[in-house]
Scaffold this motif. Structure first.
Motif, PDB file in Angstrom:
ATOM      1  N   VAL A  10      11.641  -1.486  31.049  1.00  0.00           N
ATOM      2  CA  VAL A  10      10.803  -2.502  30.420  1.00  0.00           C
ATOM      3  C   VAL A  10      11.433  -3.878  30.630  1.00  0.00           C
ATOM      4  O   VAL A  10      12.652  -4.030  30.518  1.00  0.00           O
ATOM      5  CB  VAL A  10      10.672  -2.233  28.902  1.00  0.00           C
ATOM      6  CG1 VAL A  10       9.829  -3.313  28.225  1.00  0.00           C
ATOM      7  CG2 VAL A  10      10.080  -0.849  28.651  1.00  0.00           C
ATOM      8  N   GLY A  11      10.597  -4.875  30.926  1.00  0.00           N
ATOM      9  CA  GLY A  11      11.092  -6.246  30.931  1.00  0.00           C
ATOM     10  C   GLY A  11      10.965  -6.993  32.233  1.00  0.00           C
ATOM     11  O   GLY A  11      11.220  -8.206  32.287  1.00  0.00           O
ATOM     12  N   SER A  12      10.559  -6.313  33.311  1.00  0.00           N
ATOM     13  CA  SER A  12      10.288  -7.029  34.558  1.00  0.00           C
ATOM     14  C   SER A  12       8.791  -7.326  34.615  1.00  0.00           C
ATOM     15  O   SER A  12       8.019  -6.846  33.789  1.00  0.00           O
ATOM     16  CB  SER A  12      10.689  -6.190  35.766  1.00  0.00           C
ATOM     17  OG  SER A  12       9.781  -5.119  35.967  1.00  0.00           O
ATOM     18  N   ARG A  13       8.387  -8.087  35.621  1.00  0.00           N
ATOM     19  CA  ARG A  13       6.958  -8.330  35.791  1.00  0.00           C
ATOM     20  C   ARG A  13       6.264  -7.145  36.449  1.00  0.00           C
ATOM     21  O   ARG A  13       5.037  -7.091  36.446  1.00  0.00           O
ATOM     22  CB  ARG A  13       6.727  -9.608  36.592  1.00  0.00           C
ATOM     23  CG  ARG A  13       7.179 -10.849  35.831  1.00  0.00           C
ATOM     24  CD  ARG A  13       6.564 -12.118  36.373  1.00  0.00           C
ATOM     25  NE  ARG A  13       6.977 -13.268  35.587  1.00  0.00           N
ATOM     26  CZ  ARG A  13       6.512 -14.500  35.758  1.00  0.00           C
ATOM     27  NH1 ARG A  13       5.613 -14.740  36.701  1.00  0.00           N
ATOM     28  NH2 ARG A  13       6.928 -15.496  35.002  1.00  0.00           N
ATOM     29  N   GLY A  14       7.061  -6.216  36.993  1.00  0.00           N
ATOM     30  CA  GLY A  14       6.460  -4.998  37.491  1.00  0.00           C
ATOM     31  C   GLY A  14       6.734  -4.738  38.956  1.00  0.00           C
ATOM     32  O   GLY A  14       7.435  -5.489  39.630  1.00  0.00           O
ATOM     33  N   VAL A  26      14.403  -3.363  39.609  1.00  0.00           N
ATOM     34  CA  VAL A  26      13.634  -2.314  38.940  1.00  0.00           C
ATOM     35  C   VAL A  26      12.997  -1.380  39.962  1.00  0.00           C
ATOM     36  O   VAL A  26      13.005  -0.152  39.806  1.00  0.00           O
ATOM     37  CB  VAL A  26      12.566  -2.937  38.010  1.00  0.00           C
ATOM     38  CG1 VAL A  26      11.536  -1.899  37.578  1.00  0.00           C
ATOM     39  CG2 VAL A  26      13.231  -3.557  36.795  1.00  0.00           C
ATOM     40  N   TYR A  27      12.457  -1.948  41.016  1.00  0.00           N
ATOM     41  CA  TYR A  27      11.831  -1.123  42.056  1.00  0.00           C
ATOM     42  C   TYR A  27      12.851  -0.226  42.740  1.00  0.00           C
ATOM     43  O   TYR A  27      12.636   0.985  42.902  1.00  0.00           O
ATOM     44  CB  TYR A  27      11.142  -2.030  43.078  1.00  0.00           C
ATOM     45  CG  TYR A  27      10.576  -1.287  44.263  1.00  0.00           C
ATOM     46  CD1 TYR A  27       9.572  -0.331  44.106  1.00  0.00           C
ATOM     47  CD2 TYR A  27      11.047  -1.542  45.553  1.00  0.00           C
ATOM     48  CE1 TYR A  27       9.052   0.352  45.198  1.00  0.00           C
ATOM     49  CE2 TYR A  27      10.535  -0.867  46.641  1.00  0.00           C
ATOM     50  CZ  TYR A  27       9.544   0.081  46.458  1.00  0.00           C
ATOM     51  OH  TYR A  27       9.035   0.755  47.541  1.00  0.00           O
ATOM     52  N   VAL A  93      14.663   4.197  26.787  1.00  0.00           N
ATOM     53  CA  VAL A  93      13.997   2.941  27.131  1.00  0.00           C
ATOM     54  C   VAL A  93      15.076   1.962  27.589  1.00  0.00           C
ATOM     55  O   VAL A  93      16.002   1.648  26.844  1.00  0.00           O
ATOM     56  CB  VAL A  93      13.207   2.352  25.943  1.00  0.00           C
ATOM     57  CG1 VAL A  93      12.463   1.094  26.389  1.00  0.00           C
ATOM     58  CG2 VAL A  93      12.224   3.377  25.386  1.00  0.00           C
ATOM     59  N   TYR A  94      14.949   1.513  28.827  1.00  0.00           N
ATOM     60  CA  TYR A  94      15.925   0.619  29.443  1.00  0.00           C
ATOM     61  C   TYR A  94      15.297  -0.767  29.565  1.00  0.00           C
ATOM     62  O   TYR A  94      14.355  -0.960  30.329  1.00  0.00           O
ATOM     63  CB  TYR A  94      16.317   1.168  30.821  1.00  0.00           C
ATOM     64  CG  TYR A  94      17.321   0.335  31.598  1.00  0.00           C
ATOM     65  CD1 TYR A  94      17.977  -0.756  31.054  1.00  0.00           C
ATOM     66  CD2 TYR A  94      17.625   0.667  32.920  1.00  0.00           C
ATOM     67  CE1 TYR A  94      18.892  -1.492  31.786  1.00  0.00           C
ATOM     68  CE2 TYR A  94      18.544  -0.054  33.657  1.00  0.00           C
ATOM     69  CZ  TYR A  94      19.165  -1.139  33.084  1.00  0.00           C
ATOM     70  OH  TYR A  94      20.071  -1.874  33.805  1.00  0.00           O
ATOM     71  N   TYR A  95      15.810  -1.723  28.793  1.00  0.00           N
ATOM     72  CA  TYR A  95      15.336  -3.108  28.857  1.00  0.00           C
ATOM     73  C   TYR A  95      16.187  -3.850  29.877  1.00  0.00           C
ATOM     74  O   TYR A  95      17.407  -3.930  29.747  1.00  0.00           O
ATOM     75  CB  TYR A  95      15.426  -3.766  27.475  1.00  0.00           C
ATOM     76  CG  TYR A  95      14.501  -3.129  26.468  1.00  0.00           C
ATOM     77  CD1 TYR A  95      13.177  -3.528  26.365  1.00  0.00           C
ATOM     78  CD2 TYR A  95      14.941  -2.083  25.651  1.00  0.00           C
ATOM     79  CE1 TYR A  95      12.310  -2.919  25.471  1.00  0.00           C
ATOM     80  CE2 TYR A  95      14.085  -1.469  24.749  1.00  0.00           C
ATOM     81  CZ  TYR A  95      12.767  -1.898  24.661  1.00  0.00           C
ATOM     82  OH  TYR A  95      11.910  -1.284  23.768  1.00  0.00           O
ATOM     83  N   VAL A  96      15.527  -4.407  30.884  1.00  0.00           N
ATOM     84  CA  VAL A  96      16.258  -4.948  32.031  1.00  0.00           C
ATOM     85  C   VAL A  96      16.603  -6.424  31.861  1.00  0.00           C
ATOM     86  O   VAL A  96      17.109  -7.051  32.794  1.00  0.00           O
ATOM     87  CB  VAL A  96      15.459  -4.736  33.336  1.00  0.00           C
ATOM     88  CG1 VAL A  96      15.257  -3.248  33.587  1.00  0.00           C
ATOM     89  CG2 VAL A  96      14.124  -5.467  33.312  1.00  0.00           C
ATOM     90  N   ASP A 119      21.733  -9.194  32.068  1.00  0.00           N
ATOM     91  CA  ASP A 119      21.461 -10.069  33.205  1.00  0.00           C
ATOM     92  C   ASP A 119      22.473 -11.222  33.205  1.00  0.00           C
ATOM     93  O   ASP A 119      23.662 -10.992  33.053  1.00  0.00           O
ATOM     94  CB  ASP A 119      20.013 -10.557  33.149  1.00  0.00           C
ATOM     95  CG  ASP A 119      19.524 -11.079  34.494  1.00  0.00           C
ATOM     96  OD1 ASP A 119      20.204 -10.841  35.509  1.00  0.00           O
ATOM     97  OD2 ASP A 119      18.471 -11.736  34.532  1.00  0.00           O
ATOM     98  N   GLY A 120      22.010 -12.461  33.363  1.00  0.00           N
ATOM     99  CA  GLY A 120      22.918 -13.606  33.325  1.00  0.00           C
ATOM    100  C   GLY A 120      23.055 -14.139  31.909  1.00  0.00           C
ATOM    101  O   GLY A 120      22.755 -13.460  30.934  1.00  0.00           O
TER     102      GLY A 120
END
Length: 392
Positions: A10-14, A26-27, A93-96, A119-120
């Motif tokens: 969860v958390g990317s645009r897809g 994510v991909y 659930v992995y929040y990126v 992330d950063g």
């Protein structure tokens, strides 16, 4: 395979990736995890629904992105609620991104295992972006920066595991928030398809370029990525070479307007827009005089990792995140003046005659290695004999 454990990112645009490094990550991760789990990726779309892409389940939520603002915290909450409603028995659930920390509260209440990738230093992005935001939006940017600072704290405390993609980020979290459950796992490097020299020249020709005639940056064109610094630097040079910038151009974005104004009528500076064809990216990366990476608030960036596959010199903003990757083989700068000096020196040191063996650093970013790190931490959540079909 039936009754496999279910993991959601969860958390990317897809996916497929069409925006930035988070989407590429994510991909690349999800298409490897699908061999072991049922993998779900939430996607910000123009509708709600569930479909499948390359064996990965996509959970679509409606989202609106304007030229100046986006609200990932809200979208992560919506995505979590919709995910838990549509998909039964999600295990992890992995929040990126760290703004998912707020949504992770919902997942924790639902008794799901949670992972957050910080992330950063995300709250600093908003502080940098404020300079270019319209006056009426500056309070919103400041509020969001505070919300992301709190999210960074929560991301260090709430999840079962916190992931840092950089050793410098790991150190930052441990020192600032006194967390003791941060695991370092970098991004993996995406391999670009090899193409012949002739095809490379043909691709460059269609773009109006020649080998060794341009400097290159492939990035999201946002303030914290320092694109303005390299344009300012380039305008201080007398080089006949080009500066090629690859990234999506949104004409309504205040920062893009600033970059175009900064470019002025300098025909050496070229915006190519977003490019997602891997063969074109290979040709651009392989034939640049040097690759410029002016990002300032890191972690590890997939676009930089991708450039390690090539021997062209890399010129980077001087921050610890970058020195972890290119080490003594990077060319580092701290200001547009220092970058301009590098580019002016090209008449003497001839970047086109320099080749650097960056490939020697690739082993720690190989996806086979990264995947094993993820399988190892995920195995902590499940007992032997569970539905986790790992690599034991």
């Amino acid at each position: 395979m039936k009754n496999r454990l279910k993991i959601a990112l969860v958390g990317s645009r897809g996916i497929p990736p069409r925006y930035g490094g988070a989407e590429t990550f994510v991909y690349e991760l999800s298409k490897r995890l699908r061999d072991y789990f049922d993998v779900y990726v939430t996607c910000e779309s123009d509708h709600f629904g569930v479909d499948e892409y390359e064996g990965i389940k996509r959970v679509h939520i409606w989202a609106k992105h304007t030229p100046t603002t986006t609200i990932p915290i809200i979208y992560d909450i919506i995505a979590t609620l919709y995910l838990l409603k549509k998909v039964k028995d999600i295990s992890v659930v992995y929040y990126v991104a760290p703004d998912g920390a707020y949504a992770s509260i919902i997942a924790k209440i639902a008794r799901k295992k949670t992972i957050i990738n910080t992330d950063g230093i995300e709250w600093k992005r908003l502080i940098i972006r404020m300079k270019y935001a319209p006056l009426y939006l500056k309070p919103l940017y400041l509020t969001t920066a505070v919300a992301l600072l709190v999210a960074e704290f929560l991301a260090s405390k709430l999840p079962d595991i916190t992931i840092a993609d950089s050793l410098a980020i790991k150190k930052h979290l441990e020192q600032k928030w006194k967390t003791r459950k941060v695991v370092y796992i970098s991004y993996g490097v995406r391999k670009l398809p090899q193409i012949s020299d002739e095809k490379q020249r043909d691709i460059l020709r269609t773009l109006g370029l020649k080998p060794m005639s341009y400097y290159l940056t492939i990035a999201r064109l946002v303030p914290e990525n320092g694109i303005h610094l390299e344009i300012e630097a380039f305008k201080k040079t007398t080089t006949n070479n080009s500066l090629v910038l690859v990234g999506t151009l949104n004409a309504g974005d205040p920062y893009i307007k600033h970059l175009i104004k900064l470019k002025g009528n300098d025909a050496r500076i070229r915006f190519l827009g977003g490019i997602y064809d891997l063969e074109i990216l290979f040709a651009l990366r392989a034939n640049c005089l040097a690759y410029i990476h002016p990002y300032r608030v890191g972690g590890t960036n997939p676009s930089l990792l991708e450039q390690l596959q090539f021997s062209r010199p890399i010129i980077l903003y001087d921050v610890p995140f970058h020195k972890e990757i290119t080490r003594k083989d990077g060319f580092y700068f701290k200001s547009s003046e220092e970058l301009a000096n590098f580019l002016n020196l090209d008449k003497k040191i001839k970047f086109k005659n320099i080749e650097v063996n960056y490939a020697k650093y690739l082993s720690m970013f190989e996806w086979s290695f990264i995947l094993q790190r993820y399988l190892n931490i995920l195995s902590q959540f499940f007992s032997r004999g569970s539905r986790f079909y790992g690599s034991d």
